[in-house]
Motif scaffolding. Structure first.
Motif, PDB file in Angstrom:
ATOM      1  N   SER A 162       0.757  -1.273  -0.172  1.00 49.20           N
ATOM      2  CA  SER A 162       0.065  -0.074   0.062  1.00 49.20           C
ATOM      3  C   SER A 162       0.758   1.161  -0.095  1.00 49.20           C
ATOM      4  N   ALA A 163       1.897   1.384   0.728  1.00 55.24           N
ATOM      5  CA  ALA A 163       2.629   2.523   0.843  1.00 55.24           C
ATOM      6  C   ALA A 163       3.549   2.522  -0.572  1.00 55.24           C
ATOM      7  N   HIS A 164       3.994   1.492  -1.085  1.00 54.37           N
ATOM      8  CA  HIS A 164       4.418   1.600  -2.482  1.00 54.37           C
ATOM      9  C   HIS A 164       3.520   2.051  -3.519  1.00 54.37           C
ATOM     10  N   VAL A 165       2.285   1.851  -3.371  1.00 51.89           N
ATOM     11  CA  VAL A 165       1.163   2.263  -4.651  1.00 51.89           C
ATOM     12  C   VAL A 165       1.045   3.731  -4.136  1.00 51.89           C
ATOM     13  N   LEU A 166       0.928   4.185  -2.677  1.00 50.16           N
ATOM     14  CA  LEU A 166       0.669   5.613  -2.677  1.00 50.16           C
ATOM     15  C   LEU A 166       1.736   6.441  -2.942  1.00 50.16           C
ATOM     16  N   PHE A 167       3.030   6.188  -2.572  1.00 52.46           N
ATOM     17  CA  PHE A 167       4.231   6.862  -3.122  1.00 52.46           C
ATOM     18  C   PHE A 167       4.348   6.981  -4.512  1.00 52.46           C
ATOM     19  N   GLU A 168       4.116   5.717  -5.366  1.00 54.30           N
ATOM     20  CA  GLU A 168       4.786   5.409  -6.435  1.00 54.30           C
ATOM     21  C   GLU A 168       3.558   6.014  -7.769  1.00 54.30           C
ATOM     22  N   VAL A 169       2.638   5.488  -7.279  1.00 58.59           N
ATOM     23  CA  VAL A 169       1.395   5.721  -8.316  1.00 58.59           C
ATOM     24  C   VAL A 169       0.424   6.926  -7.919  1.00 58.59           C
ATOM     25  N   TYR A 170       0.263   7.270  -6.574  1.00 59.62           N
ATOM     26  CA  TYR A 170      -0.522   8.544  -6.331  1.00 59.62           C
ATOM     27  C   TYR A 170       0.422   9.508  -5.989  1.00 59.62           C
ATOM     28  N   ASP A 171       1.591   9.279  -5.852  1.00 60.09           N
ATOM     29  CA  ASP A 171       2.582  10.532  -5.637  1.00 60.09           C
ATOM     30  C   ASP A 171       2.465  11.241  -4.342  1.00 60.09           C
ATOM     31  N   GLU A 172       2.193  10.450  -3.307  1.00 62.52           N
ATOM     32  CA  GLU A 172       2.010  10.940  -1.881  1.00 62.52           C
ATOM     33  C   GLU A 172       3.549  11.540  -1.565  1.00 62.52           C
ATOM     34  N   PRO A 173       3.580  13.007  -1.069  1.00 62.21           N
ATOM     35  CA  PRO A 173       4.655  13.855  -0.826  1.00 62.21           C
ATOM     36  C   PRO A 173       5.167  13.291   0.568  1.00 62.21           C
ATOM     37  N   GLY A 174       6.461  13.508   0.518  1.00 63.58           N
ATOM     38  CA  GLY A 174       7.305  13.496   1.876  1.00 63.58           C
ATOM     39  C   GLY A 174       7.893  11.949   1.879  1.00 63.58           C
ATOM     40  N   GLU A 175       8.502  11.438   3.066  1.00 66.91           N
ATOM     41  CA  GLU A 175       9.210  10.311   3.125  1.00 66.91           C
ATOM     42  C   GLU A 175       8.666   9.340   4.020  1.00 66.91           C
ATOM     43  N   VAL A 176       7.409   9.606   4.537  1.00 66.66           N
ATOM     44  CA  VAL A 176       6.726   8.861   5.769  1.00 66.66           C
ATOM     45  C   VAL A 176       5.325   8.810   5.655  1.00 66.66           C
ATOM     46  N   LEU A 177       4.638   7.762   5.738  1.00 63.87           N
ATOM     47  CA  LEU A 177       3.312   7.639   5.833  1.00 63.87           C
ATOM     48  C   LEU A 177       2.758   7.005   7.164  1.00 63.87           C
ATOM     49  N   ASP A 178       1.688   7.770   7.552  1.00 61.00           N
ATOM     50  CA  ASP A 178       1.312   7.154   9.084  1.00 61.00           C
ATOM     51  C   ASP A 178      -0.145   6.455   8.350  1.00 61.00           C
ATOM     52  N   PHE A 179      -0.170   5.186   9.215  1.00 58.41           N
ATOM     53  CA  PHE A 179      -1.504   4.428   8.881  1.00 58.41           C
ATOM     54  C   PHE A 179      -1.997   4.202  10.294  1.00 58.41           C
ATOM     55  N   THR A 180      -3.341   3.910  10.354  1.00 57.41           N
ATOM     56  CA  THR A 180      -4.001   3.516  11.439  1.00 57.41           C
ATOM     57  C   THR A 180      -4.835   2.263  11.102  1.00 57.41           C
ATOM     58  N   CYS A 181      -4.961   1.178  12.146  1.00 54.77           N
ATOM     59  CA  CYS A 181      -5.487   0.108  11.723  1.00 54.77           C
ATOM     60  C   CYS A 181      -6.120  -0.677  13.064  1.00 54.77           C
ATOM     61  N   LEU A 182      -6.670  -1.851  12.940  1.00 55.16           N
ATOM     62  CA  LEU A 182      -7.432  -2.553  14.104  1.00 55.16           C
ATOM     63  C   LEU A 182      -6.161  -2.752  15.273  1.00 55.16           C
ATOM     64  N   SER A 183      -5.075  -2.728  14.808  1.00 57.30           N
ATOM     65  CA  SER A 183      -3.792  -3.096  16.066  1.00 57.30           C
ATOM     66  C   SER A 183      -3.035  -1.810  16.202  1.00 57.30           C
ATOM     67  N   GLY A 184      -3.399  -0.652  15.854  1.00 53.98           N
ATOM     68  CA  GLY A 184      -3.093   0.590  16.143  1.00 53.98           C
ATOM     69  C   GLY A 184      -2.384   1.499  15.345  1.00 53.98           C
TER      70      GLY A 184
END
Length: 266
Positions: free
Chosen positions: A78-100
């Motif tokens: 998912s991070a690869h897709v967000l960075f490479e396909v959707y051009d998310e800026p920056g070097e860090v992606l924050d996620f939330t999920c069932l495990s925190g």
């Protein structure tokens, strides 16, 4: 309605290795039953769905038969897709999920997962696990979450035993928890592993990031080192670079976009 999807080989340096995952970036959540149907249609170990909520991405993972609380390779994908396909800026992606809270960063050509430690404890199921494996083991440990066992870990004597194991999937499926992890010291890596989860529709997972949240603290203590090289020696195989950092595990690997397309829904 049309939905765009992207298939990524995670923990891979060349196509058709590592662990494939399907990724959907959504504007809003679909019905749970529909997401489960989509995951079953793709029939990969995990299909990930991500929705931007505030500053973080809410991520959910579905096997062909069930939603799971934590998945490493599909988060990497998912991070690869967000960075490479959707051009998310920056070097860090924050996620939330069932495990925190989770985090994925770019560093030195790799993506680095920052996941919570999941500590295993000795359990009393050695006889059951040995019967399912059809061989003796050094020890059996379990990850306990909520009211019971979430995962089982069996320690084998060496890498050859891990590679040679032929699972009785019906017997493995009868064990408590989501799946059975087997591990041993590696010949060229600090440790090796394989993971079987037929109860949730995964006979053998090619490369499993989340299990290294258990394996890293175990082997770090046993080998008295905080940085470890790991190999999941499935048929596809994948290398992981792991680091124990307090109550977090950092798991680094590479990813490749393999295919993109559209799902057509009436």
């Amino acid at each position: 309605m049309q939905l765009e999807f992207h298939q990524v080989d995670a923990f891979a340096t060349q196509p058709f290795t590592g662990n494939p995952a399907m990724v959907y970036r959504l504007d809003s959540w679909l019905d749970d039953a529909l997401m489960q149907q989509i995951a079953a249609e793709h029939n990969l170990a995990e299909t990930a769905f991500v929705v931007k909520e505030g500053a973080a991405w809410h991520i959910r993972w579905f096997t062909p038969t069930a939603e799971v609380p934590l998945c490493g390779h599909a988060t990497l994908a998912s991070a690869h897709v967000l960075f490479e396909v959707y051009d998310e800026p920056g070097e860090v992606l924050d996620f939330t999920c069932l495990s925190g809270a989770l985090q994925v960063s770019r560093a030195g050509g790799k993506l680095v997962l920052n996941f919570p430690v999941r500590r295993v404890q000795p359990c009393e199921l050695r006889a059951d696990v040995e019967q399912a494996l059809g061989q003796p083991v050094e020890s059996v440990l379990a990850l306990y979450e909520g009211q019971g066992i979430q995962e089982l870990l069996a320690i084998l004597p060496n890498e050859a035993a891990v590679r040679a194991f032929q699972p009785d999937l019906a017997a493995v499926a009868r064990l408590p928890g989501l799946g059975l992890l087997i591990s041993a010291p590696g010949d060229e890596h600090d440790f090796v592993s394989r993971y079987f989860a037929p109860f949730i529709g995964i006979d053998e997972d090619p490369v499993t990031g989340s299990t290294h949240c258990m394996l890293t603290p175990y082997w770090a203590q046993r080998l008295d080192k905080s940085r470890l090289s790991a190999l999941q020696c499935s048929a596809r195989g994948g290398e992981l670079h792991c680091e124990l950092a307090g109550e977090r595990v950092k798991i680094a690997g590479q990813a490749l976009l393999i295919a993109s397309g559209r799902l057509f829904l009436s």
